[in-house]
Motif scaffolding. Structure first.
Motif, PDB file in Angstrom:
ATOM      1  N   PRO A  88       0.819  -1.209   0.000  1.00 26.05           N
ATOM      2  CA  PRO A  88       0.000   0.000   0.000  1.00 26.05           C
ATOM      3  C   PRO A  88       0.856   1.264   0.000  1.00 26.05           C
ATOM      4  O   PRO A  88       2.068   1.188   0.195  1.00 26.05           O
ATOM      5  CB  PRO A  88      -0.754  -0.097   1.323  1.00 26.05           C
ATOM      6  CG  PRO A  88       0.109  -0.931   2.206  1.00 26.05           C
ATOM      7  CD  PRO A  88       0.852  -1.888   1.309  1.00 26.05           C
ATOM      8  N   ASN A  89       0.218   2.382  -0.222  1.00 23.58           N
ATOM      9  CA  ASN A  89       0.910   3.661  -0.129  1.00 23.58           C
ATOM     10  C   ASN A  89       0.616   4.296   1.217  1.00 23.58           C
ATOM     11  O   ASN A  89      -0.537   4.356   1.645  1.00 23.58           O
ATOM     12  CB  ASN A  89       0.473   4.586  -1.262  1.00 23.58           C
ATOM     13  CG  ASN A  89       0.910   4.035  -2.609  1.00 23.58           C
ATOM     14  OD1 ASN A  89       1.971   3.422  -2.711  1.00 23.58           O
ATOM     15  ND2 ASN A  89       0.085   4.228  -3.619  1.00 23.58           N
ATOM     16  N   HIS A  95      -5.435  -2.935  -3.553  1.00 25.75           N
ATOM     17  CA  HIS A  95      -4.582  -3.477  -2.486  1.00 25.75           C
ATOM     18  C   HIS A  95      -5.248  -4.687  -1.833  1.00 25.75           C
ATOM     19  O   HIS A  95      -4.581  -5.639  -1.449  1.00 25.75           O
ATOM     20  CB  HIS A  95      -4.297  -2.416  -1.426  1.00 25.75           C
ATOM     21  CG  HIS A  95      -3.533  -1.243  -1.963  1.00 25.75           C
ATOM     22  ND1 HIS A  95      -4.046   0.033  -1.975  1.00 25.75           N
ATOM     23  CD2 HIS A  95      -2.308  -1.160  -2.533  1.00 25.75           C
ATOM     24  CE1 HIS A  95      -3.162   0.849  -2.532  1.00 25.75           C
ATOM     25  NE2 HIS A  95      -2.108   0.149  -2.868  1.00 25.75           N
ATOM     26  N   TYR A 140      11.145   6.381  -8.458  1.00 22.41           N
ATOM     27  CA  TYR A 140      10.530   5.097  -8.145  1.00 22.41           C
ATOM     28  C   TYR A 140      11.314   3.934  -8.734  1.00 22.41           C
ATOM     29  O   TYR A 140      11.660   2.963  -8.060  1.00 22.41           O
ATOM     30  CB  TYR A 140       9.104   5.147  -8.711  1.00 22.41           C
ATOM     31  CG  TYR A 140       8.173   4.053  -8.266  1.00 22.41           C
ATOM     32  CD1 TYR A 140       8.297   3.445  -7.027  1.00 22.41           C
ATOM     33  CD2 TYR A 140       7.126   3.651  -9.109  1.00 22.41           C
ATOM     34  CE1 TYR A 140       7.406   2.456  -6.639  1.00 22.41           C
ATOM     35  CE2 TYR A 140       6.234   2.666  -8.723  1.00 22.41           C
ATOM     36  CZ  TYR A 140       6.389   2.065  -7.484  1.00 22.41           C
ATOM     37  OH  TYR A 140       5.507   1.094  -7.108  1.00 22.41           O
ATOM     38  N   GLU A 160      12.913   0.549  -7.201  1.00 23.87           N
ATOM     39  CA  GLU A 160      12.516  -0.804  -7.643  1.00 23.87           C
ATOM     40  C   GLU A 160      13.762  -1.647  -7.932  1.00 23.87           C
ATOM     41  O   GLU A 160      13.832  -2.821  -7.563  1.00 23.87           O
ATOM     42  CB  GLU A 160      11.686  -0.732  -8.940  1.00 23.87           C
ATOM     43  CG  GLU A 160      10.362   0.001  -8.841  1.00 23.87           C
ATOM     44  CD  GLU A 160       9.172  -0.937  -8.598  1.00 23.87           C
ATOM     45  OE1 GLU A 160       9.364  -1.996  -7.973  1.00 23.87           O
ATOM     46  OE2 GLU A 160       8.066  -0.566  -9.035  1.00 23.87           O
ATOM     47  N   TYR A 204       5.475 -10.352  -8.505  1.00 20.61           N
ATOM     48  CA  TYR A 204       4.880  -9.062  -8.155  1.00 20.61           C
ATOM     49  C   TYR A 204       3.378  -9.181  -8.318  1.00 20.61           C
ATOM     50  O   TYR A 204       2.877  -9.167  -9.449  1.00 20.61           O
ATOM     51  CB  TYR A 204       5.391  -7.968  -9.090  1.00 20.61           C
ATOM     52  CG  TYR A 204       6.846  -7.613  -8.871  1.00 20.61           C
ATOM     53  CD1 TYR A 204       7.857  -8.482  -9.263  1.00 20.61           C
ATOM     54  CD2 TYR A 204       7.199  -6.408  -8.270  1.00 20.61           C
ATOM     55  CE1 TYR A 204       9.190  -8.166  -9.055  1.00 20.61           C
ATOM     56  CE2 TYR A 204       8.536  -6.087  -8.062  1.00 20.61           C
ATOM     57  CZ  TYR A 204       9.521  -6.960  -8.455  1.00 20.61           C
ATOM     58  OH  TYR A 204      10.829  -6.643  -8.241  1.00 20.61           O
ATOM     59  N   HIS A 262       5.403  -0.057 -16.659  1.00 19.35           N
ATOM     60  CA  HIS A 262       6.385   0.318 -15.643  1.00 19.35           C
ATOM     61  C   HIS A 262       7.171  -0.904 -15.183  1.00 19.35           C
ATOM     62  O   HIS A 262       8.401  -0.920 -15.204  1.00 19.35           O
ATOM     63  CB  HIS A 262       5.687   1.006 -14.459  1.00 19.35           C
ATOM     64  CG  HIS A 262       6.502   1.021 -13.212  1.00 19.35           C
ATOM     65  ND1 HIS A 262       7.597   1.847 -13.059  1.00 19.35           N
ATOM     66  CD2 HIS A 262       6.420   0.291 -12.073  1.00 19.35           C
ATOM     67  CE1 HIS A 262       8.144   1.627 -11.874  1.00 19.35           C
ATOM     68  NE2 HIS A 262       7.444   0.687 -11.249  1.00 19.35           N
TER      69      HIS A 262
HETATM   70  N1  ARG Z   1       2.523   1.016  -4.079  1.00 21.86           N
HETATM   71  C1  ARG Z   1       1.900   0.702  -5.337  1.00 21.86           C
HETATM   72  C2  ARG Z   1       0.424   1.109  -5.272  1.00 21.86           C
HETATM   73  O1  ARG Z   1      -0.085   1.285  -4.213  1.00 21.86           O
HETATM   74  C3  ARG Z   1       1.972  -0.744  -5.703  1.00 21.86           C
HETATM   75  C4  ARG Z   1       3.375  -1.286  -5.822  1.00 21.86           C
HETATM   76  C5  ARG Z   1       3.474  -2.486  -6.653  1.00 21.86           C
HETATM   77  N2  ARG Z   1       4.781  -3.059  -6.588  1.00 21.86           N
HETATM   78  C6  ARG Z   1       5.848  -2.623  -7.236  1.00 21.86           C
HETATM   79  N3  ARG Z   1       6.991  -3.171  -6.977  1.00 21.86           N
HETATM   80  N4  ARG Z   1       5.766  -1.649  -8.123  1.00 21.86           N
HETATM   81  O2  ARG Z   1      -0.251   1.205  -6.279  1.00 21.86           O
END
Ligand code: ARG
Length: 576
Positions: A124-125, A134, A309, A313, A331, A340
Motif C-alpha cells: 500500500p501507499n 490493495h 521510483y 525498484e 509481483y 512500468h
Molecule cells: N505502491 C503501489 C500502489 O499502491 C503498488 C506497488 C506495486 N509493486 C511494485 N513493486 N511496483 O499502487
C-alpha cells in the motif's frame, strides 16, 4: 499423484512400442463427462502425424502396452483415438486410507523443493487509504504464498509500501501549517489524506506551496531530524492502520520493506550503471538505461539529480535476490501499470541484477462497484476497506441466523466473521485473476452457488455427520485398505477420485498462479459431495461395511475441503 503416474506410464508405453521417438506434449485430463473415465489422454492423436498411423491404432497399442503397477488402470480406446482411464477401486481406497492416516500433509506436493520464491504483494501507499486493488493484491498474494508452501517452495512474503517521494514533503509542509496531532492519532489515514488533499488544492492557487513541499522533502532526504521524525510518525500510524485490515483478513506478511529502505543505495546503483557503461548521462543531469528494442529508455535519475521510483525498484530487486537467494520474485500488482514493471524488469536484467524470467508480474484486473462503476461512494469517495469487510461480516450474520438460529450468541458472531471474510476472499479468488470483477453481495453470500458460505456450510454439515457416526476411523481406515473387490458404486467412485485430485489441482494452480483453479475445484467437489449426501445416507445405512465406507469418504471430503480452503486463506468452521 495419479495424473502424474498415468502420464509417466503413457510415455513408457509409447517408448516400449514405438522405440525412442520424440514424445509430444500430450495431456492427461479429467473428462467433463464422467462416463469417459477418471482421466483421458490425447497422446495417440498427437502422435498420428509423426507415426503416420491412425490414432485409433496408436491408442490401442499404447493401451496394450500400458503397465501401471499399483493403479491397476482399466482403459478404453475410443474414436477418434482417445484413451480413457479408470483407476481401480483397490488403489482408490488405499489412497484414501493413506491420506486419512497422514491428514497434516494432505494436498502437499514436492515440485518446489529446494526453491525459493519471494512474493511481493499488498504494497500500500503510506498516508493514503488502502484501495480495492490493495485488497485484491493482499488476497491473491496470500493465496499464492499458501499454494507455494503447499508445493514445497520456500515462499517469502513481502510488502513494499510506497513510503518515499515528494508527496511526503507536501504532507510535512501541510502538517506544519495545519496539522493537529490529536486528530492524526484518532484517524491517522483520514487526517493525513485530508491534509494532503487540502495542501495540493491550495497549491493549485499558489504554486509556491509546491516549492515549499519540495523543500521539505529535500530536507527529509538530507536527514533533517524534525522532518524525519514526522515522516516516521506518519509511517508508523499508517502501518498500524493497515495492520487492522490484515488482522481481520487473517493475513500475515513476514517482511514490510518500503521504498525508503533503499534510499542509501540509490547513488551507488546509478554510479555503478554509469561506470559499467550500461547507463548514460544526458545533457542535463538525468541518467537513463537504454533498453534495446524499446523506444523508451528507463530513467533512473531525474534532471534535478533526484532518484525516482524505478531506482528504488531496482535496488529492491538486487536486495531481494541477494537476501533470500530468490529463484523467482513475483509481483502481485494491479494490471494498471504493466509497462512500468516491464521496463523495470528489463533494466534489472540489463544491469545484471536478475536473469530473464526471474521476475514476474502476476497481474490482476479491477474490482468494480455495482453496475461496473468505480469502487466508490455516490460522492465518488473511496470506500474504506475496513467498512466493506465489516459489512460482509454483518451481512453474514443474517446467513448464520438463517442456517442455525440455535447457535449460541457468541458462536454466531465468530462464525459470521469467518463467513464474511471468507466470502470476500472466495469471491475474489474464484474469478480468473485477469478479469475485472463486479463486487456483488448476492453471489458472494449465495448459499446455493459458488461462494465461501456454500463451501463452509457443506464442510460443516459433513463434519457433523462424522461427529454423529463416531466411527472408529482408525479401524475403518485399516479395514478399508484391506478391502478389495469393488465396494464402490459409481457415485462413490466419482467422489473419491475427485477428492484424490487435490494435489494435482495445487500443481495446476501454480502453473500460472491461478488460485481460481483451486477455488473452482473445491466448488465442484462440494457439489458432488452434496449430491452424494442426498443419495447416500450414512447413518441410516444398515450395512456396516457400506456405512463405514461412506463415513470415511465423508472424512476424505471434509479433509480436502478444509485443506483446500486453508490454501485460499479461508477458514472452515466446525459448525455453522
Ligand atoms: N505502491 C503501489 C500502489 O499502491 C503498488 C506497488 C506495486 N509493486 C511494485 N513493486 N511496483 O499502487
Amino acid at each position: 499423484m495419479i495424473r502424474e503416474e498415468i502420464q509417466k506410464s503413457i510415455a513408457k508405453a509409447i517408448h516400449l512400442h514405438f522405440g525412442k521417438i520424440d514424445i509430444p506434449d500430450f495431456s492427461v485430463e479429467v473428462p467433463e463427462n464422467p462416463e469417459h473415465g477418471d482421466y483421458s489422454t490425447n497422446a495417440a492423436l498427437l502422435l498420428a502425424k509423426q507415426l503416420k498411423k491412425s490414432p485409433l491404432e496408436i491408442a490401442s497399442a499404447i493401451a496394450e502396452e500400458l503397465r501401471t503397477k499399483n493403479l491397476e488402470l482399466r482403459t478404453a480406446v475410443v474414436p477418434p483415438g482417445f484413451i480413457n482411464f479408470w483407476v481401480s477401486e483397490k488403489f482408490l481406497l488405499k489412497s484414501l486410507g493413506n491420506m486419512l492416516k497422514e491428514p497434516e500433509t494432505w494436498g502437499q506436493i514436492k515440485i518446489g523443493r529446494g526453491k525459493t520464491v519471494v512474493v511481493e504483494y499488498s504494497s500500500p501507499n503510506i498516508a493514503k487509504p488502502l484501495g480495492v486493488h490493495h485488497l485484491r493484491s493482499t488476497i491473491i498474494g496470500q493465496a499464492i504464498i499458501n499454494l507455494l508452501r503447499a508445493a514445497g517452495f520456500k515462499a517469502v512474503s513481502l510488502s513494499f509500501p510506497g513510503d518515499w517521494g515528494t508527496q511526503f514533503g507536501l504532507l510535512i509542509a501541510a502538517y506544519k501549517q495545519w496539522g493537529n496531532p490529536e486528530k492524526i492519532k484518532q484517524h491517522p489515514i483520514d487526517e493525513m489524506l485530508n491534509l494532503y488533499v487540502r495542501y495540493s488544492q491550495a497549491a493549485k492557487e499558489d504554486p509556491r506551496l509546491l516549492d515549499e513541499g519540495r523543500r521539505e522533502f529535500k530536507k527529509l532526504e538530507e536527514g533533517d531530524p524534525e522532518n524525519h521524525k514526522l515522516w516516521k510518525w506518519f509511517l508508523d500510524e499508517s502501518l498500524r492502520d493497515f495492520e487492522k485490515v490484515y488482522r481481520l483478513l487473517g493475513v500475515k506478511i513476514e517482511h514490510t520493506i518500503g521504498e525508503s529502505f533503499y534510499e542509501p543505495e540509490l547513488k551507488n546503483i546509478i554510479q555503478n550503471a554509469l561506470d559499467r557503461g550500461l547507463a548514460q548521462r544526458g545533457e542535463d543531469d538525468s541518467v537513463v538505461v537504454p533498453i534495446p528494442g524499446s523506444d523508451t529508455p528507463e530513467i533512473i535519475q531525474k534532471s534535478d539529480g533526484a532518484t525516482i521510483y524505478t531506482t528504488r525498484e531496482l535496488a529492491a530487486i538486487r536486495h531481494r535476490i541477494k537476501e533470500w537467494k530468490a529463484d523467482q520474485i513475483l509481483y502481485v500488482a494491479a494490471n494498471q501499470q504493466p509497462f512500468h514493471l516491464e521496463q523495470v524488469f528489463r533494466s534489472a536484467e540489463l544491469l545484471g541484477y536478475a536473469h530473464a524470467g526471474q521476475l514476474k508480474h502476476v497481474k490482476f484486473g479491477m474490482m468494480l462497484g455495482s453496475e461496473g462503476k468505480k469502487f466508490a461512494t455516490r460522492e465518488g469517495k473511496l470506500i474504506p476497506l475496513l467498512e466493506v469487510l465489516n459489512e460482509a461480516i454483518s451481512r453474514s450474520r443474517a446467513v448464520v441466523e438463517q442456517l442455525n438460529p440455535d447457535l449460541p450468541e457468541e458462536k454466531k458472531a465468530e462464525v459470521a466473521k469467518t463467513v464474511g471474510i471468507g466470502a470476500v476472499k472466495y469471491f475474489d479468488l474464484s474469478h480468473n485473476r485477469l478479469s475485472d470483477i463486479i463486487f456483488d453481495w448476492e453471489s458472494m453470500l449465495n448459499l446455493q452457488g459458488a461462494s465461501a458460505p456454500y463451501l463452509q456450510y457443506t464442510h460443516a454439515r459433513l463434519k457433523s455427520i462424522l461427529r454423529k457416526v463416531k466411527a472408529d476411523q482408525r479401524e475403518t481406515v485399516r479395514g478399508l485398505t484391506r478391502m478389495s473387490g469393488a465396494p464402490l458404486d459409481e457415485m462413490e467412485h466419482r467422489l473419491l477420485t475427485a477428492v484424490l485430485r487435490l494435489p494435482e489441482v495445487v500443481e495446476d494452480a501454480l502453473k500460472d498462479y491461478t488460485p481460481n483453479a483451486l477455488a473452482n475445484y473445491l466448488y465442484g467437489l462440494a457439489q458432488l459431495a452434496n449430491e452424494f449426501y442426498h443419495s447416500h445416507p450414512v447413518m441410516q445405512e444398515k450395512d456396516q461395511i457400506k456405512r463405514d465406507l461412506r463415513a470415511v469418504l465423508v472424512a476424505g471430503v471434509v479433509l480436502t475441503l478444509s485443506k483446500g480452503l486453508a490454501m485460499l486463506g479461508i477458514e472452515a468452521p466446525e459448525e455453522m
